[in-house]
Motif scaffolding. Sequence first.
Motif, PDB file in Angstrom:
ATOM      1  N   LEU A  76      55.238  21.962   0.825  1.00 62.27           N
ATOM      2  CA  LEU A  76      55.153  22.351  -0.573  1.00 62.27           C
ATOM      3  C   LEU A  76      56.158  23.443  -0.924  1.00 62.27           C
ATOM      4  O   LEU A  76      56.406  24.350  -0.136  1.00 62.27           O
ATOM      5  N   LYS A  77      56.693  23.343  -2.138  1.00 57.61           N
ATOM      6  CA  LYS A  77      57.592  24.354  -2.680  1.00 57.61           C
ATOM      7  C   LYS A  77      56.839  25.200  -3.702  1.00 57.61           C
ATOM      8  O   LYS A  77      55.748  24.836  -4.149  1.00 57.61           O
ATOM      9  N   SER A  78      57.432  26.323  -4.091  1.00 58.93           N
ATOM     10  CA  SER A  78      56.763  27.212  -5.037  1.00 58.93           C
ATOM     11  C   SER A  78      56.503  26.523  -6.369  1.00 58.93           C
ATOM     12  O   SER A  78      55.449  26.714  -6.995  1.00 58.93           O
ATOM     13  N   ASP A  79      57.440  25.686  -6.831  1.00 58.83           N
ATOM     14  CA  ASP A  79      57.244  24.959  -8.087  1.00 58.83           C
ATOM     15  C   ASP A  79      56.094  23.963  -7.983  1.00 58.83           C
ATOM     16  O   ASP A  79      55.389  23.718  -8.971  1.00 58.83           O
ATOM     17  N   ASP A  80      55.913  23.392  -6.794  1.00 64.32           N
ATOM     18  CA  ASP A  80      54.791  22.484  -6.580  1.00 64.32           C
ATOM     19  C   ASP A  80      53.463  23.219  -6.776  1.00 64.32           C
ATOM     20  O   ASP A  80      52.543  22.719  -7.420  1.00 64.32           O
ATOM     21  N   ARG A  81      53.381  24.411  -6.213  1.00 65.83           N
ATOM     22  CA  ARG A  81      52.146  25.197  -6.305  1.00 65.83           C
ATOM     23  C   ARG A  81      51.838  25.562  -7.755  1.00 65.83           C
ATOM     24  O   ARG A  81      50.677  25.559  -8.180  1.00 65.83           O
ATOM     25  N   LYS A  82      52.861  25.862  -8.529  1.00 61.17           N
ATOM     26  CA  LYS A  82      52.663  26.180  -9.945  1.00 61.17           C
ATOM     27  C   LYS A  82      52.141  24.948 -10.695  1.00 61.17           C
ATOM     28  O   LYS A  82      51.252  25.052 -11.531  1.00 61.17           O
ATOM     29  N   ALA A  83      52.724  23.796 -10.399  1.00 62.34           N
ATOM     30  CA  ALA A  83      52.290  22.562 -11.060  1.00 62.34           C
ATOM     31  C   ALA A  83      50.841  22.240 -10.720  1.00 62.34           C
ATOM     32  O   ALA A  83      50.063  21.804 -11.581  1.00 62.34           O
ATOM     33  N   ILE A  84      50.465  22.449  -9.470  1.00 62.31           N
ATOM     34  CA  ILE A  84      49.088  22.208  -9.038  1.00 62.31           C
ATOM     35  C   ILE A  84      48.128  23.113  -9.795  1.00 62.31           C
ATOM     36  O   ILE A  84      47.047  22.691 -10.233  1.00 62.31           O
ATOM     37  N   THR A  85      48.520  24.368  -9.980  1.00 64.60           N
ATOM     38  CA  THR A  85      47.672  25.326 -10.701  1.00 64.60           C
ATOM     39  C   THR A  85      47.455  24.899 -12.148  1.00 64.60           C
ATOM     40  O   THR A  85      46.367  25.086 -12.706  1.00 64.60           O
ATOM     41  N   ARG A  86      48.472  24.317 -12.782  1.00 64.92           N
ATOM     42  CA  ARG A  86      48.378  23.947 -14.191  1.00 64.92           C
ATOM     43  C   ARG A  86      47.748  22.577 -14.419  1.00 64.92           C
ATOM     44  O   ARG A  86      47.408  22.222 -15.550  1.00 64.92           O
ATOM     45  N   ALA A  87      47.608  21.784 -13.366  1.00 66.86           N
ATOM     46  CA  ALA A  87      47.185  20.390 -13.523  1.00 66.86           C
ATOM     47  C   ALA A  87      45.744  20.265 -13.999  1.00 66.86           C
ATOM     48  O   ALA A  87      44.876  21.063 -13.643  1.00 66.86           O
ATOM     49  N   SER A  88      45.504  19.242 -14.796  1.00 72.93           N
ATOM     50  CA  SER A  88      44.140  18.857 -15.179  1.00 72.93           C
ATOM     51  C   SER A  88      43.591  17.801 -14.232  1.00 72.93           C
ATOM     52  O   SER A  88      42.392  17.713 -14.020  1.00 72.93           O
ATOM     53  N   VAL A  89      44.483  16.966 -13.706  1.00 68.47           N
ATOM     54  CA  VAL A  89      44.100  15.920 -12.758  1.00 68.47           C
ATOM     55  C   VAL A  89      45.087  15.932 -11.596  1.00 68.47           C
ATOM     56  O   VAL A  89      46.299  15.982 -11.807  1.00 68.47           O
TER      57      VAL A  89
END
Length: 303
Positions: A76-89
Motif C-alpha cells: 500500500l501507498k500513502s494515497d491508497d490509505r487516504k482513499a481507504i479512509t474516504r471510501a463508503s464501500v
Amino acid sequence: MIRSLPSFASLLLAASMLSLLAACGEGTGGGPASSGKLQVVATIAITGALAESVGGEFIDLRVLVRSGVDPHEYELKSDDRKAITRASVILRNGLAIDAFLDKAIGEQKTITTTVTDGLTLRKGEGGGDDPHVWHDPENDKAMIEAIVAAFAAADPPNAPAYRSNGDAAKARFDAADRQIRALIATIPAANRKMVTNHDAFGYFIERYGLTFVGAVIPSLTTQSEPSSKDIAALIDLIEKEGVKAIFSESSVDPKVAREIARDTNVRIVDDLYGDSLGDPGSGAETVEGMLLVNAGKIAEALK
C-alpha cells in the motif's frame, strides 16, 4: 501599515479556505467527493472492473492494484490509505491475494464486502484456497451480485440502476462463456493439457475440461520460487505427457518458463492474463474480455 493588516488577514483567510475546499474535494477515483457519487475502493483490477460494470456513472472508483501489476507483491501507498479512509464501500477478494488491506482498514466503519464469500473454492497445489476465482464466469456473476448488493445498501436511490447494470454484466459473461466453450472445442482432446507459470488458472481449467499438468512455480502465489528438483520433475512430466505449450502471465517474469520451454522444445505463450487485466484497447481490459483473449491464445497454442 494599519490599513494593510485587514487586507493581509483577508488574504490568509481566503487561502486557508481554498486549501480546505481543495482537501475536501479530493475523490477516491479522481472525481470530487462533493460530486455526490458513491466513493468506492476495490483492492485489485479484477474486482475494480466488476465494480465499474455495476456502478458506472454513479460511483467514483479507486483501484489499488492497477492492471498489469502483480497483486501478490503489492504494498500500500500513502494515497491508497487516504482513499481507504474516504471510501463508503470497499470491495476485496479476501483470499489472501489482497491481505495488504487488513492493517489499513483496522476498525474503520466502512461497508467492506468480500466478493468471494459464498463461492465454492478449489484448493491449490499448496493446499490453500485458490483466490483466482475470476477465471470462471459463474464466479464472476456471483461476485457481481455481491457488488450490486453492497452498492444498493450504501446508495439506495440508485439501487435500480445498479441492479440493471449487474444484469447486463452477467449477460455478457454468459455470452463469453459460450464463446470460450466453442474455442476450447477446437483443441484436440489429447492436447488439452496445460502447464502454467504459477497455479492461477485452476478455475478456468476445471470449467472448460482441460487438464492441469503442472506449474513452473508450484504455488498459488508468484512470491514462491521453484527448486532445481521441481524444474527437473516438471521437464520430465512435460515430455512424458506430450504437452504442446507452457503458459505464463503478462504480469509475471517468464524467464524460467522460457528456459523450460527451450529445454523441452515446446511453445511458450508468455502473455496470458492471470492476476490482472490488459491495457485499454487490448480486448482484455474487462474481465469477460480477458477470459476470451486467454481462451483464444490457449486454443491456438494447443491445436
